[in-house]
Design a protein around this motif. Structure first.
Motif, PDB file in Angstrom:
ATOM      1  N   ALA A 153       1.021  -1.284   0.046  1.00 27.99           N
ATOM      2  CA  ALA A 153       0.080  -0.129  -0.060  1.00 27.99           C
ATOM      3  C   ALA A 153       0.886   1.498   0.030  1.00 27.99           C
ATOM      4  O   ALA A 153       0.518   2.175  -0.631  1.00 27.99           O
ATOM      5  N   VAL A 154       1.918   1.279   0.780  1.00 28.88           N
ATOM      6  CA  VAL A 154       2.583   2.520   1.027  1.00 28.88           C
ATOM      7  C   VAL A 154       3.609   2.528  -0.324  1.00 28.88           C
ATOM      8  O   VAL A 154       3.572   3.919  -0.959  1.00 28.88           O
ATOM      9  N   ALA A 155       4.070   1.585  -0.944  1.00 26.13           N
ATOM     10  CA  ALA A 155       4.836   1.896  -2.000  1.00 26.13           C
ATOM     11  C   ALA A 155       4.092   2.083  -3.306  1.00 26.13           C
ATOM     12  O   ALA A 155       4.323   3.013  -4.113  1.00 26.13           O
ATOM     13  N   SER A 156       2.762   1.487  -3.602  1.00 26.32           N
ATOM     14  CA  SER A 156       1.653   1.971  -4.523  1.00 26.32           C
ATOM     15  C   SER A 156       1.500   3.510  -4.475  1.00 26.32           C
ATOM     16  O   SER A 156       1.562   4.217  -5.462  1.00 26.32           O
ATOM     17  N   LEU A 157       1.167   3.917  -3.168  1.00 24.73           N
ATOM     18  CA  LEU A 157       0.771   5.233  -3.057  1.00 24.73           C
ATOM     19  C   LEU A 157       1.817   6.183  -3.173  1.00 24.73           C
ATOM     20  O   LEU A 157       1.623   7.281  -3.927  1.00 24.73           O
ATOM     21  N   TYR A 158       3.073   5.968  -2.776  1.00 21.18           N
ATOM     22  CA  TYR A 158       4.170   6.658  -2.928  1.00 21.18           C
ATOM     23  C   TYR A 158       4.670   6.737  -4.484  1.00 21.18           C
ATOM     24  O   TYR A 158       4.720   7.899  -4.966  1.00 21.18           O
ATOM     25  N   PHE A 159       4.921   5.755  -5.200  1.00 22.75           N
ATOM     26  CA  PHE A 159       5.031   5.542  -6.523  1.00 22.75           C
ATOM     27  C   PHE A 159       4.081   6.464  -7.442  1.00 22.75           C
ATOM     28  O   PHE A 159       4.418   7.102  -8.283  1.00 22.75           O
ATOM     29  N   PHE A 160       2.790   5.784  -7.209  1.00 22.68           N
ATOM     30  CA  PHE A 160       1.889   6.408  -8.519  1.00 22.68           C
ATOM     31  C   PHE A 160       1.408   7.704  -7.986  1.00 22.68           C
ATOM     32  O   PHE A 160       1.028   8.456  -8.941  1.00 22.68           O
ATOM     33  N   GLY A 186       3.338   9.965  -5.577  1.00 23.51           N
ATOM     34  CA  GLY A 186       4.371  10.833  -5.335  1.00 23.51           C
ATOM     35  C   GLY A 186       5.356  11.199  -6.154  1.00 23.51           C
ATOM     36  O   GLY A 186       6.249  12.043  -5.890  1.00 23.51           O
ATOM     37  N   THR A 187       5.628  10.271  -7.177  1.00 20.26           N
ATOM     38  CA  THR A 187       6.740  10.588  -8.089  1.00 20.26           C
ATOM     39  C   THR A 187       6.270  10.920  -9.660  1.00 20.26           C
ATOM     40  O   THR A 187       5.159  10.466  -9.795  1.00 20.26           O
ATOM     41  N   TYR A 188       7.237  11.568 -10.092  1.00 24.04           N
ATOM     42  CA  TYR A 188       6.876  11.858 -11.658  1.00 24.04           C
ATOM     43  C   TYR A 188       6.812  10.663 -12.305  1.00 24.04           C
ATOM     44  O   TYR A 188       5.947  10.664 -13.343  1.00 24.04           O
ATOM     45  N   ARG A 189       7.651   9.592 -12.318  1.00 19.73           N
ATOM     46  CA  ARG A 189       7.505   8.409 -13.122  1.00 19.73           C
ATOM     47  C   ARG A 189       6.390   7.695 -12.704  1.00 19.73           C
ATOM     48  O   ARG A 189       5.599   7.133 -13.866  1.00 19.73           O
ATOM     49  N   GLY A 190       5.883   7.688 -11.586  1.00 18.57           N
ATOM     50  CA  GLY A 190       4.969   7.107 -11.475  1.00 18.57           C
ATOM     51  C   GLY A 190       3.509   7.695 -11.773  1.00 18.57           C
ATOM     52  O   GLY A 190       2.483   7.000 -12.444  1.00 18.57           O
ATOM     53  N   GLN A 191       3.398   8.967 -11.679  1.00 16.78           N
ATOM     54  CA  GLN A 191       2.275   9.593 -12.356  1.00 16.78           C
ATOM     55  C   GLN A 191       2.059   9.574 -13.784  1.00 16.78           C
ATOM     56  O   GLN A 191       1.065   9.401 -14.435  1.00 16.78           O
ATOM     57  N   GLN A 192       3.391   9.464 -14.493  1.00 15.93           N
ATOM     58  CA  GLN A 192       3.395   9.512 -15.937  1.00 15.93           C
ATOM     59  C   GLN A 192       2.848   7.895 -16.423  1.00 15.93           C
ATOM     60  O   GLN A 192       2.123   7.687 -17.388  1.00 15.93           O
ATOM     61  N   GLY A 233      -3.209   3.025 -10.436  1.00 16.58           N
ATOM     62  CA  GLY A 233      -2.723   3.061  -9.051  1.00 16.58           C
ATOM     63  C   GLY A 233      -3.480   3.216  -8.121  1.00 16.58           C
ATOM     64  O   GLY A 233      -3.390   2.587  -7.099  1.00 16.58           O
ATOM     65  N   ASP A 234      -4.521   3.687  -8.315  1.00 12.16           N
ATOM     66  CA  ASP A 234      -5.703   4.094  -7.264  1.00 12.16           C
ATOM     67  C   ASP A 234      -6.231   2.487  -6.845  1.00 12.16           C
ATOM     68  O   ASP A 234      -6.700   2.275  -5.837  1.00 12.16           O
ATOM     69  N   VAL A 235      -6.420   1.687  -8.057  1.00 13.15           N
ATOM     70  CA  VAL A 235      -7.124   0.523  -7.976  1.00 13.15           C
ATOM     71  C   VAL A 235      -6.170  -0.336  -6.901  1.00 13.15           C
ATOM     72  O   VAL A 235      -6.764  -1.259  -6.213  1.00 13.15           O
ATOM     73  N   VAL A 236      -4.827  -0.614  -7.365  1.00 15.73           N
ATOM     74  CA  VAL A 236      -3.929  -1.419  -6.659  1.00 15.73           C
ATOM     75  C   VAL A 236      -3.829  -1.120  -5.326  1.00 15.73           C
ATOM     76  O   VAL A 236      -3.878  -1.917  -4.283  1.00 15.73           O
ATOM     77  N   SER A 237      -3.727   0.239  -4.914  1.00 15.87           N
ATOM     78  CA  SER A 237      -3.597   0.678  -3.620  1.00 15.87           C
ATOM     79  C   SER A 237      -4.809   0.120  -2.593  1.00 15.87           C
ATOM     80  O   SER A 237      -4.650  -0.109  -1.756  1.00 15.87           O
ATOM     81  N   ALA A 238      -5.878   0.445  -3.318  1.00 13.39           N
ATOM     82  CA  ALA A 238      -7.155  -0.132  -2.650  1.00 13.39           C
ATOM     83  C   ALA A 238      -7.356  -1.646  -2.369  1.00 13.39           C
ATOM     84  O   ALA A 238      -7.826  -1.922  -1.285  1.00 13.39           O
ATOM     85  N   ILE A 239      -6.829  -2.261  -3.174  1.00 11.63           N
ATOM     86  CA  ILE A 239      -6.689  -3.750  -3.076  1.00 11.63           C
ATOM     87  C   ILE A 239      -5.800  -4.110  -1.872  1.00 11.63           C
ATOM     88  O   ILE A 239      -6.120  -4.956  -0.930  1.00 11.63           O
ATOM     89  N   PHE A 240      -4.551  -3.295  -1.780  1.00  5.19           N
ATOM     90  CA  PHE A 240      -3.654  -3.441  -0.481  1.00  5.19           C
ATOM     91  C   PHE A 240      -4.260  -3.262   0.813  1.00  5.19           C
ATOM     92  O   PHE A 240      -4.128  -3.581   1.751  1.00  5.19           O
ATOM     93  N   VAL A 241      -4.985  -1.911   0.688  1.00 12.65           N
ATOM     94  CA  VAL A 241      -5.569  -1.508   1.770  1.00 12.65           C
ATOM     95  C   VAL A 241      -6.773  -2.694   2.197  1.00 12.65           C
ATOM     96  O   VAL A 241      -6.726  -2.704   3.509  1.00 12.65           O
ATOM     97  N   THR A 242      -7.620  -2.864   1.472  1.00 11.94           N
ATOM     98  CA  THR A 242      -8.494  -3.956   1.868  1.00 11.94           C
ATOM     99  C   THR A 242      -8.216  -5.176   2.382  1.00 11.94           C
ATOM    100  O   THR A 242      -8.412  -6.002   3.500  1.00 11.94           O
ATOM    101  N   PRO A 267      -6.757   5.815  -2.586  1.00  7.89           N
ATOM    102  CA  PRO A 267      -7.237   4.533  -3.094  1.00  7.89           C
ATOM    103  C   PRO A 267      -8.451   4.721  -3.844  1.00  7.89           C
ATOM    104  O   PRO A 267      -9.361   5.577  -3.291  1.00  7.89           O
ATOM    105  N   SER A 268      -8.782   3.894  -4.589  1.00  3.54           N
ATOM    106  CA  SER A 268     -10.045   3.746  -5.213  1.00  3.54           C
ATOM    107  C   SER A 268     -11.221   3.337  -4.183  1.00  3.54           C
ATOM    108  O   SER A 268     -11.227   2.297  -3.587  1.00  3.54           O
ATOM    109  N   GLY A 269     -12.222   4.045  -3.871  1.00  6.54           N
ATOM    110  CA  GLY A 269     -13.339   3.697  -3.245  1.00  6.54           C
ATOM    111  C   GLY A 269     -14.264   2.579  -3.514  1.00  6.54           C
ATOM    112  O   GLY A 269     -14.645   1.679  -2.796  1.00  6.54           O
ATOM    113  N   HIS A 270     -14.355   2.711  -4.843  1.00  4.47           N
ATOM    114  CA  HIS A 270     -15.102   1.607  -5.420  1.00  4.47           C
ATOM    115  C   HIS A 270     -14.607   0.303  -5.681  1.00  4.47           C
ATOM    116  O   HIS A 270     -15.212  -0.673  -5.231  1.00  4.47           O
ATOM    117  N   THR A 271     -13.433   0.245  -5.592  1.00  5.55           N
ATOM    118  CA  THR A 271     -12.608  -0.874  -5.549  1.00  5.55           C
ATOM    119  C   THR A 271     -12.460  -1.493  -4.338  1.00  5.55           C
ATOM    120  O   THR A 271     -12.546  -2.820  -3.861  1.00  5.55           O
TER     121      THR A 271
END
Length: 217
Positions: A22-29, A31-37, A166-175, A126-130
């Protein structure tokens, strides 16, 4: 008897895996330029490949909260009346609620740096729907259907430009994180249902397979 040291360590390992994910996916997607791109490129590609599915998937997303709540109510009634498992029902509600609240808190508190890559400047992870689709029991039969529903929901949010990968992946990790906590509680209060540590291994594998299936899709 009570869960032994090995079982507790397995749960703690699962919690560690999902917390790091969860932390890694949120940080990368977020907080980073490469992740956002990467997130933006993937979202645009989704929109091009599945543009013809916007109508049906949008309707499914609109009805998702009602469907999930209806299924949850039916499940709770069965657990309480048929199985007489009050603790299981309470833990199930707590797990789903904790995952949903955590998702909304993260979404509202995380600040997304503006690198000029994404048009939306506010954080959507993260994605609330996911999270809503993923907050289900990890019983074997339900796990397969739940994983499929989670993948379809995540894909639908991307097709309609509601959320990025990235929103979807982080939501799965949190759940998944909160699900393991729920399993730990059940192992103490309903320990007769568990034999060995196989379900703990399953609690790690199922969410990771869901993420893998999502990326393959």
């Amino acid at each position: 008897g009570r869960p032994g040291t090995r079982i507790i360590l397995q749960h703690l390992f699962a919690l560690f895996v999902f917390a790091v994910g969860a932390v890694a996916s949120l940080y990368f997607f977020v907080g980073t330029y490469r992740g956002q791109q990467l997130d933006e490129d993937a979202l645009n590609e989704y929109g091009k490949q599945f543009s013809g599915y916007e109508g049906p998937t949008l309707k499914a997303l609109d009805n998702l909260p009602y469907v999930v709540v209806a299924l949850a109510v039916v499940g709770l009634v069965l657990v309480l009346i048929w199985k007489h498992h009050f603790v299981s029902a309470v833990v199930g509600v707590f797990t789903a609620a904790a995952a949903t609240v955590s998702t909304q808190l993260l979404k509202s508190t995380l600040v997304k740096p503006n690198y000029g890559v994404q048009e939306a400047v506010l954080n959507s992870a993260p994605s609330g729907h996911t999270t809503l689709a993923a907050a289900r029991s990890l019983r074997p039969a339900v796990a397969v259907l739940g994983s499929l529903a989670t993948c379809l929901t995540g894909m639908a949010t991307m097709i309609n430009n509601w959320h990025r990968p990235g929103d979807v992946v982080s939501a799965i990790f949190v759940t998944a994180f909160w699900t393991v906590i729920g399993l730990m509680v059940l192992r103490y209060f309903r320990r007769s249902e568990f034999r060995g540590g196989k379900r703990t291994i399953g609690s790690v594998i199922v969410p990771l397979l869901t993420i893998a299936t999502l990326f393959l899709g």
